[in-house]
Design an enzyme around this catalytic site. Structure first.
Site, PDB file in Angstrom:
ATOM      1  N   ASP A  68     -12.043   6.817   6.167  1.00 59.72           N
ATOM      2  CA  ASP A  68     -11.316   5.796   6.577  1.00 59.72           C
ATOM      3  C   ASP A  68     -10.671   5.761   7.689  1.00 59.72           C
ATOM      4  OD1 ASP A  68      -9.490   3.428   6.104  1.00 59.72           O
ATOM      5  OD2 ASP A  68      -7.715   4.868   5.333  1.00 59.72           O
ATOM      6  N   HIS A 102      -8.255  -6.330   3.843  1.00 55.84           N
ATOM      7  CA  HIS A 102      -8.155  -5.506   5.164  1.00 55.84           C
ATOM      8  C   HIS A 102      -9.628  -5.286   5.618  1.00 55.84           C
ATOM      9  CE1 HIS A 102      -3.932  -3.733   4.805  1.00 55.84           C
ATOM     10  NE2 HIS A 102      -3.766  -5.126   5.077  1.00 55.84           N
ATOM     11  N   GLU A 139      -2.795  -2.818  -2.600  1.00 56.71           N
ATOM     12  CA  GLU A 139      -4.071  -2.078  -1.953  1.00 56.71           C
ATOM     13  C   GLU A 139      -4.347  -0.711  -2.353  1.00 56.71           C
ATOM     14  OE1 GLU A 139      -3.586  -1.790   2.360  1.00 56.71           O
ATOM     15  OE2 GLU A 139      -5.571  -1.162   2.834  1.00 56.71           O
ATOM     16  N   ASP A 158      -9.608  -3.072   1.228  1.00 53.99           N
ATOM     17  CA  ASP A 158      -9.858  -2.551   2.585  1.00 53.99           C
ATOM     18  C   ASP A 158     -11.028  -1.787   2.370  1.00 53.99           C
ATOM     19  OD1 ASP A 158      -9.752  -0.427   4.434  1.00 53.99           O
ATOM     20  OD2 ASP A 158      -7.704  -0.936   4.735  1.00 53.99           O
ATOM     21  N   HIS A 211     -11.385   1.980   2.083  1.00 59.53           N
ATOM     22  CA  HIS A 211     -10.877   2.607   1.100  1.00 59.53           C
ATOM     23  C   HIS A 211     -11.732   2.974  -0.017  1.00 59.53           C
ATOM     24  CE1 HIS A 211      -6.565   1.606   2.281  1.00 59.53           C
ATOM     25  NE2 HIS A 211      -7.129   2.168   3.226  1.00 59.53           N
ATOM     26  N   TRP A 247       0.935  -1.337  -0.256  1.00 67.03           N
ATOM     27  CA  TRP A 247      -0.089   0.110   0.050  1.00 67.03           C
ATOM     28  C   TRP A 247       0.786   1.285  -0.012  1.00 67.03           C
ATOM     29  CZ3 TRP A 247      -0.688   3.861   3.827  1.00 67.03           C
ATOM     30  CH2 TRP A 247      -1.143   4.947   3.744  1.00 67.03           C
ATOM     31  N   LYS A 281      -6.560   2.966  -2.646  1.00 73.31           N
ATOM     32  CA  LYS A 281      -7.335   3.679  -1.914  1.00 73.31           C
ATOM     33  C   LYS A 281      -8.049   4.926  -2.579  1.00 73.31           C
ATOM     34  CE  LYS A 281      -6.557   6.046   2.659  1.00 73.31           C
ATOM     35  NZ  LYS A 281      -5.759   5.727   3.686  1.00 73.31           N
ATOM     36  N   ASP A 321     -10.427   4.019  10.485  1.00 69.35           N
ATOM     37  CA  ASP A 321      -9.915   2.930  10.975  1.00 69.35           C
ATOM     38  C   ASP A 321     -10.348   2.616  12.403  1.00 69.35           C
ATOM     39  OD1 ASP A 321      -7.971   1.379   8.794  1.00 69.35           O
ATOM     40  OD2 ASP A 321      -7.262   3.354   8.919  1.00 69.35           O
ATOM     41  N   ASP A 340      -7.317  -4.410   9.772  1.00 69.66           N
ATOM     42  CA  ASP A 340      -6.542  -3.290   9.708  1.00 69.66           C
ATOM     43  C   ASP A 340      -7.469  -2.151  10.225  1.00 69.66           C
ATOM     44  OD1 ASP A 340      -4.912  -1.177   8.801  1.00 69.66           O
ATOM     45  OD2 ASP A 340      -5.597  -1.103   6.999  1.00 69.66           O
TER      46      ASP A 340
HETATM   47  C1  RNT Z   1      -3.755   2.775   4.966  1.00 70.41           C
HETATM   48  C2  RNT Z   1      -4.015   1.310   4.514  1.00 70.41           C
HETATM   49  C3  RNT Z   1      -2.888   0.522   4.829  1.00 70.41           C
HETATM   50  C4  RNT Z   1      -2.523   0.652   6.541  1.00 70.41           C
HETATM   51  C5  RNT Z   1      -1.495  -0.427   6.929  1.00 70.41           C
HETATM   52  C6  RNT Z   1      -0.712   0.204   8.223  1.00 70.41           C
HETATM   53  O1  RNT Z   1      -5.224   3.380   4.560  1.00 70.41           O
HETATM   54  O2  RNT Z   1      -5.212   0.768   4.876  1.00 70.41           O
HETATM   55  O3  RNT Z   1      -3.070  -1.043   4.663  1.00 70.41           O
HETATM   56  O4  RNT Z   1      -3.669   0.939   7.383  1.00 70.41           O
HETATM   57  O5  RNT Z   1      -0.764  -0.647   6.108  1.00 70.41           O
HETATM   58 ZN    ZN Z   2      -5.455  -1.276   4.569  1.00 68.72          ZN
END
Ligand code: RNT
Ligand code: ZN
Length: 410
Positions: free
Chosen positions: A288, A280, A220, A253, A256, A179, A222, A290, A320
């Site tokens: 995003d 993820h 990955e 993810d 994203h 990523w 985004k 998290d 994640d």
């Molecule tokens: C960031 C991505 C990525 C990170 C990790 C730490 O937006 O989701 O995967 O969260 O690699």
């Molecule tokens: Zn991620």
């Protein structure tokens, strides 16, 4: 009759075998992300987190080194049922000397293998292309500056070599997920050239081939990152096409995408064309962000796409998220258990019957049964699963005790 037996009969009446569900759940690995334990700081520098992501909160007890992180992970793993994997980032290199990110070797990750493998835990890996002074103007592999690109190409190449070596040692493939945050804060003057440069950098990275039994590569995408709101080089379309071109995996993810786009709907689209899809699993709140994974509707839909398509071995599940505002071990355990709860919920559905209703156009029966299933005695089957895995139902008191005895003294 005990509650499990009673619940098992209730599910049995609609053709669901609870024992088979529990057995199947026990075999589905979840890759636990080491970075929830220390707010994505890692061991190689004391630079704060940057690169389009942010951990917020200042809860006591952040792990500050390898020993502390291992100890915390041990507590988390002891409270998580089922099959476990551990997901590492390159910044978790273990070394007494200063670590050069473009010259990492397996030696810095042997201590992790020595710790995880005897527990039967396999490792996944990620190059770290953020929180580093070599990120220039928010760019790495797509930078106009050749020196910057070359540095990051070396970094990712060394990470692929490490991941392949991890896979060889553990006797099972290691997923190496790339990523990059590369993007722009404001309206770009050129959206194409950075993508051409990223394409070229990735081609150089993937020149080296490794056996698929050791290494699986994923990319990955985004939609945007903090401070990089207007343009992301590694977009969804870019990586889907690139992955197809190289025969590697996409990693989705679920934080994203635009808030009305659902990863649950993307999984079956990708399963048509790709052998494997990596995830993820996170929870975006408006963006995003998290947040810790909770048992919400989208998580259940994601799990359904894995289970009803028999994709247990094709969808690689990783977590994640990074919440620094609550006990970090609890965040790990809550999120991991919720992923497994969603899988169990999906395993306890009569999918053949539901698909039959859909194909017959009997949408009334479909809706009635789907809604009824929401109040089936799912919790009793979950408790049985925990018991069979030898894991405490009440994880909070164990964590609270550890917080008092260990975390609060850090
Ligand atoms: C960031 C991505 C990525 C990170 C990790 C730490 O937006 O989701 O995967 O969260 O690699
Ligand atoms: Zn991620």
């Amino acid at each position: 009759m005990n509650r499990y037996k009673q619940a098992s009969l209730t599910y049995g009446a609609i053709g669901v075998d609870t024992e088979a569900a529990i057995k199947r759940l026990k075999a589905i690995p979840i890759s636990l992300h080491c970075w929830q334990g220390d707010d994505v700081m890692g061991f190689v520098s004391d630079k704060s987190l940057s690169g389009g992501i942010q951990a917020t909160g200042n809860y006591m007890g952040r792990a500050k080194n390898f020993e502390e992180l291992k100890k915390d992970l041990d507590v988390a793993f002891s409270l998580i049922p089922g099959k476990k994997r551990l997901n590492l980032h390159a910044i978790y290199a273990v070394s007494d000397k200063p670590v050069e990110m473009d010259k990492l070797t397996i030696a810095e990750f042997k201590p992790w293998l020595d710790w995880a493998l005897p527990k039967g835990i396999c490792i996944d890996f990620n190059p770290t292309l953020f929180s580093n002074p070599m990120v220039k103007d928010g760019l790495t592999l797509s930078s106009p500056n050749k020196e910057t690109r070359d540095y990051w190409i070396s970094h990712v190449k060394s990470c692929r070599a490490i991941a392949a070596e991890i896979g060889r040692i553990q006797g099972a493939p290691c997923l190496n997920n790339i990523w990059i945050a590369d993007g722009l804060k404001d309206v770009p003057a050129d959206r194409l050239t950075p993508r051409l440069r990223l394409n070229e950098s990735l081609d150089r990275i993937f020149e080296v081939e490794y056996p698929k039994e050791y290494l699986l590569d994923s990319l990955e995408s985004k939609v945007f990152g903090i401070g990089l709101e207007s343009y992301t080089v590694g977009s969804s379309e870019f990586y889907m096409n690139y992955s197809m071109k190289k025969g590697i995996c996409c990693l989705l993810d679920n934080g994203h995408y635009h808030p009305n786009e659902y990863v649950s709907d993307k999984i079956p689209s990708l399963l048509v064309f790709f052998d494997k899809v990596a995830l993820h699993v996170t929870r975006g709140v408006r963006w995003d962000s998290d947040h810790v994974v909770i048992l919400d509707d989208e998580l259940k839909e994601i799990a359904k796409e894995i289970i009803r398509n028999d994709a247990d071995k094709r969808v690689l599940i990783g977590l994640d998220y990074f919440d620094a505002s609550i006990n970090r071990i609890s965040a790990w355990v809550t999120g991991d258990r919720n992923m497994q709860k969603a899988l169990l919920f999906a395993l306890l559905m009569p999918h053949d019957k539901l698909k039959e209703y859909q194909d017959k156009g009997d949408f009334t029966s479909l809706m009635c049964l789907l809604e009824e299933l929401k109040i089936y005695p799912f919790g009793d089957i979950w408790n049985q699963y925990l018991e069979e895995c030898g894991v405490e139902k009440d994880y909070y008191s164990v964590i609270k005790k550890y917080e008092t005895e260990v975390l609060s003294k850090r």
